[in-house]
Design a protein around this motif. Structure first.
Motif, short mmCIF file in Angstrom:
data_model
loop_
_atom_site.label_atom_id
_atom_site.label_comp_id
_atom_site.label_asym_id
_atom_site.label_seq_id
_atom_site.Cartn_x
_atom_site.Cartn_y
_atom_site.Cartn_z
N PRO A 128 -6.09 17.44 -14.47
CA PRO A 128 -5.42 17.48 -13.17
C PRO A 128 -6.39 17.32 -12.01
CG PRO A 128 -4.74 19.32 -14.55
CD PRO A 128 -5.87 18.63 -15.25
N CYS A 129 -5.92 16.73 -10.92
CA CYS A 129 -6.74 16.57 -9.71
C CYS A 129 -7.03 17.93 -9.10
CB CYS A 129 -5.98 15.74 -8.67
SG CYS A 129 -5.79 14.02 -9.08
N VAL A 130 -8.24 18.06 -8.53
CA VAL A 130 -8.61 19.24 -7.77
C VAL A 130 -8.95 18.74 -6.39
CG1 VAL A 130 -10.24 21.13 -7.54
CG2 VAL A 130 -9.49 20.39 -9.81
N SER A 131 -8.14 19.11 -5.40
CA SER A 131 -8.37 18.63 -4.03
C SER A 131 -9.53 19.38 -3.42
CB SER A 131 -7.12 18.80 -3.17
OG SER A 131 -6.96 20.15 -2.79
N GLU A 132 -10.09 18.80 -2.37
CA GLU A 132 -11.15 19.44 -1.61
C GLU A 132 -10.68 20.78 -1.07
OE1 GLU A 132 -14.40 18.16 -0.51
OE2 GLU A 132 -14.08 16.97 -2.31
N ASP A 133 -9.41 20.86 -0.68
CA ASP A 133 -8.88 22.09 -0.09
C ASP A 133 -8.84 23.22 -1.09
OD1 ASP A 133 -8.50 20.64 2.21
OD2 ASP A 133 -6.40 20.20 1.78
N ALA A 134 -8.74 22.90 -2.38
CA ALA A 134 -8.62 23.93 -3.41
C ALA A 134 -9.98 24.45 -3.87
CB ALA A 134 -7.84 23.38 -4.61
N ARG A 135 -11.04 23.84 -3.41
CA ARG A 135 -12.39 24.23 -3.86
C ARG A 135 -12.92 25.39 -3.09
NH1 ARG A 135 -16.32 19.87 -3.82
NH2 ARG A 135 -17.27 21.01 -5.48
N LEU A 179 0.82 -1.21 0.00
CA LEU A 179 0.00 0.00 0.00
C LEU A 179 0.86 1.26 0.00
CD1 LEU A 179 -2.45 -1.08 2.84
CD2 LEU A 179 -2.75 -1.39 0.37
N LEU A 180 0.29 2.33 -0.48
CA LEU A 180 0.86 3.65 -0.31
C LEU A 180 0.00 4.35 0.74
CD1 LEU A 180 2.95 5.77 -1.17
CD2 LEU A 180 1.27 6.58 -2.86
N LEU A 181 0.65 4.84 1.79
CA LEU A 181 -0.06 5.47 2.89
C LEU A 181 0.15 6.97 2.90
CD1 LEU A 181 1.05 3.13 5.84
CD2 LEU A 181 -0.95 2.88 4.36
N ALA A 182 -0.87 7.69 3.36
CA ALA A 182 -0.73 9.10 3.75
C ALA A 182 -0.68 9.08 5.27
CB ALA A 182 -1.90 9.92 3.25
N VAL A 183 0.41 9.60 5.85
CA VAL A 183 0.59 9.55 7.30
C VAL A 183 0.75 10.97 7.85
CG1 VAL A 183 1.62 7.25 7.24
CG2 VAL A 183 3.10 9.25 7.13
N ASP A 184 0.39 11.13 9.13
CA ASP A 184 0.53 12.43 9.78
C ASP A 184 1.94 12.61 10.33
OD1 ASP A 184 0.63 11.01 12.22
OD2 ASP A 184 -1.35 11.70 12.88
N VAL A 185 2.18 13.68 11.06
CA VAL A 185 3.53 13.99 11.57
C VAL A 185 4.01 12.95 12.57
CG1 VAL A 185 3.36 16.47 11.16
CG2 VAL A 185 2.62 15.53 13.36
N HIS A 211 -11.67 13.14 5.89
CA HIS A 211 -12.27 13.41 4.58
C HIS A 211 -12.21 14.91 4.29
CE1 HIS A 211 -14.97 9.60 3.92
NE2 HIS A 211 -13.68 9.33 3.95
N GLY A 212 -12.07 15.24 3.02
CA GLY A 212 -12.11 16.64 2.61
C GLY A 212 -10.82 17.41 2.82
N ARG A 213 -9.74 16.72 3.12
CA ARG A 213 -8.45 17.39 3.36
C ARG A 213 -7.44 17.17 2.24
NH1 ARG A 213 -7.77 16.30 9.86
NH2 ARG A 213 -9.80 17.17 10.40
N GLY A 214 -7.89 16.58 1.15
CA GLY A 214 -7.03 16.40 -0.01
C GLY A 214 -6.17 15.15 0.01
N LEU A 215 -6.37 14.26 0.99
CA LEU A 215 -5.54 13.05 1.07
C LEU A 215 -5.79 12.11 -0.10
CD1 LEU A 215 -5.87 12.28 4.89
CD2 LEU A 215 -3.95 13.36 3.70
N GLY A 216 -7.06 11.89 -0.44
CA GLY A 216 -7.37 11.02 -1.56
C GLY A 216 -6.80 11.56 -2.86
#
Length: 154
Positions: A147-154, A51-57, A82-87
């Motif tokens: 190109p992807c548009v993240s939730e944060d950019a909306r 898997l490829l993971l998105a991990v916090d600090v 959800h809604g933070r652009g991780l996906g």
């Protein structure tokens, strides 16, 4: 800002927890018996998958993705994130290696359908059953080069 890294054996329990929480939040259409059977399959497979993971600090996994031969087999984000652009970030990483990335989504999951449409995926076909032959129709998607548009950019 979360970072991306490959999964390790010790991530297994957290990955299963992310999967369970995400499915419980978005897959209300699953019959209880099917939900249990799918979880048993996931528990047997997912912890060993590359898997490829998105991990916090603190290196805690928040989301994960599995891509096999240019096909995204899994993308799950902890609902608390959800809604933070991780996906979008995970998908963007996969698109760097597989510009014609494909995936399948349950037709009964409008959140996922909208997410993939925002990221530039287009429908290429449909199947009346899921990959295990259960009565959950799939929509087959392929990335169209937008190109992807993240939730944060909306």
């Amino acid at each position: 800002m979360p970072t991306l890294r490959p999964s390790r054996p010790q991530d297994g329990a957290r990955v299963i927890d992310i999967w369970r929480r995400a499915v419980d939040a978005t897959h209300h259409f699953l019959a209880a018996a099917d939900r249990q059977a799918i979880e048993a399959e996931v528990r047997a497979f997912l912890p060993q998958a590359p898997l490829l993971l998105a991990v916090d600090v603190d290196d805690l996994p928040l989301a994960f993705m599995l891509v096999v031969d240019g096909h995204m087999e899994a993308l799950f984000v902890d609902p608390a994130h959800h809604g933070r652009g991780l996906g979008c970030r995970l998908v963007a990483q996969a698109l760097g290696e597989h510009p014609q990335l494909g995936t399948d989504v349950n037709a009964q999951n409008p959140q996922a359908m909208a997410f993939y449409a925002r990221l530039g995926f287009v429908e290429t076909g449909r199947s009346p059953l899921d990959g295990q032959g259960r009565p959950y129709p799939l929509v087959h998607l392929r990335h169209a080069g937008v190109p992807c548009v993240s939730e944060d950019a909306r």
